[in-house]
Design an enzyme around this catalytic site. Structure first.
Site, PDB file in Angstrom:
ATOM      1  CD  GLU A  91     -54.407  46.750   2.245  1.00 43.58           C
ATOM      2  OE1 GLU A  91     -53.588  46.230   3.039  1.00 43.58           O
ATOM      3  OE2 GLU A  91     -54.570  46.341   1.076  1.00 43.58           O
ATOM      4  CD  GLU A 112     -53.756  48.274  -2.440  1.00 39.04           C
ATOM      5  OE1 GLU A 112     -53.254  47.128  -2.313  1.00 39.04           O
ATOM      6  OE2 GLU A 112     -53.566  49.187  -1.632  1.00 39.04           O
TER       7      GLU A 112
END
Length: 436
Positions: free
Chosen positions: A207, A320
């Protein structure tokens, strides 16, 4: 009557055995199946499209570094393979702190590295591919903050953790970690990581975010530089950036985030082989009800699948997603709704040859790992309805793989038949076939 009953029992037993072992079929294709590649919007394995029904388990290396805890790693892989899961995403970093892989820049904890060796070896044994992430955006297990602190200790004047992306010293530290990781000799398998097809892909960062430069130029430059670095060392494996899927200020659907990344331009960088997506509507839309969150998720998925297919022309992996038990009014039914929505979007895209190539839920735990729970954890061995949905998705994606493989075999048969007919016609005309 007794014979009929015995036959019925035999049939039921056979069906149960097939139900429990279908998942091993896809896994068997990955155990010695070579490297996963891409062709257009598809992952490819052994000449056929490959779909990833998978999970996250960031903790694998940490537990495996302690030999007494390795049975939990093995149990997780066993549970995963028995539910048709074929890809695991996990951390290949732990920078500083009390459980380091990297004590300091270039100084490694061999016991932790042996833990990662074990993870790769066990994944191989259970026919599971790995996506290995190489640094964290967040402070957990060090992350970019630790790299910045290391650089400060060497006299660098840095004012922000985001300097990680631009400072030559921090970039040098990161490049060294990449080189060390890719060239790691596995003490269990005897295979260097960059030569091991058990690894599906490398992930540049979990991320990446750069709120100090929302123009996107900083992240774009960093991904460009680091992708080239990875590919200069390893041409065998796929590479992805670790993005959540947020767009720049382009008018597209964005849940109030402006973090210096852009789903389109970041994934168009040379060396980035496929796009990634994360989705947490329960975190991003906390003031909205469950139905609004599901509507957002549905649009979020469809938008990114379309952009991956028609703009990026690359596979898309949802790396995710999940729903937390800590949410107000949580129920297993609501979590199942979310999983079904995600899996249905992936299945429909895959069924029609689209860009969606699979989904990896966050996160898988084995029995007895309550301390690692964060609300999103799924323990497959508990036999919940969510576990059943996960297994169903594995079967559905495997059926798509079988259809594509059958089509490929038919095409081969047609080509072989045409070649034989050409040889026969040539012989009939008295022309000696070439090669005879």
């Amino acid at each position: 009557m007794k014979k009929s009953l015995a036959f019925s029992i035999f049939v039921v037993a056979l069906l149960i055995q097939n139900h429990n072992t279908f998942l091993a079929i896809q896994a068997a294709g990955t155990t010695n199946g070579g490297f996963i590649t891409t062709r257009g919007v598809h992952f490819m394995l052994n000449g056929s499209p490959y779909y990833a029904n998978g999970f996250n388990a960031y903790w694998l290396m940490l537990l495996a570094s302690d030999p007494s805890q390795r049975p939990k790693v093995s149990a997780a892989f066993h549970d995963a393979s028995s539910h048709g899961l074929s890809v695991a995403r996990t951390w290949a970093f732990s920078d500083g702190g009390i459980t380091p892989l990297q004590y300091s820049p270039g100084s490694y904890n061999e016991q932790m590295f042996k833990g990662l060796d074990f993870v790769v070896a066990e994944a191989r044994r259970f026919g599971i591919k790995l996506i290995l992430s190489m640094v964290n955006n967040y402070e957990s297990l060090g992350g970019k903050k630790q790299y910045v602190n290391w650089a400060r200790n060497q006299g660098q004047y840095l004012t922000s953790d985001d300097d990680f992306f631009t400072n030559p010293v921090t970039k040098g530290f990161y490049k060294n970690h990449v080189k060390t990781l890719l060239n790691r000799y596995n003490t269990i398998t005897g295979v260097v990581y960059k030569n091991d097809p058990t690894i599906m892909a490398w992930e540049l960062m979990n991320e990446p975010r750069c709120t100090s430069d929302t123009s996107g130029r900083t992240i774009q430059a960093w991904i460009t530089e680091m992708a080239a670095h990875v590919k200069s060392i390893d041409r065998n494996h796929l590479l992805e950036a670790g993005l959540e899927g947020f767009y720049s200020k382009s008018g597209r659907q964005n849940p109030g985030f402006d973090i210096g990344t852009d789903f389109i331009s970041n994934n168009q960088i040379r060396g980035i082989d496929f796009a990634t997506l994360h989705s947490y509507p329960d975190q991003w839309l906390t003031n909205y009800d469950d139905q609004t969150q599901l509507n957002f998720l549905n649009n979020w998925l469809k938008t990114h699948i379309s952009d991956a297919q028609y703009i990026l022309k690359k596979p898309l992996l949802l790396t995710e997603f999940g729903k937390s038990v800590k949410d107000p009014n949580f129920s297993t039914y609501k979590r199942d709704q979310l999983f079904n929505l995600v899996y249905n979007n992936i299945y429909l895209s895959a069924k029609h040859g689209g860009a969606a190539a699979g989904g990896l839920f966050w996160q898988l735990l084995a029995e007895g790992m309550e301390s690692f729970g964060d609300g999103y954890d799924v323990v497959l061995s508990q036999g919940t309805s969510t576990a059943n949905i996960i297994g169903q998705q594995g079967r559905k994606l495997y059926q798509i793989r079988k259809i594509f493989a059958r089509m490929r075999n038919v095409q081969r048969w047609k080509r072989a038949r045409a070649a034989r007919r050409a040889q026969w016609l040539a012989w009939k005309r008295g022309v000696k076939p070439i090669g005879n």
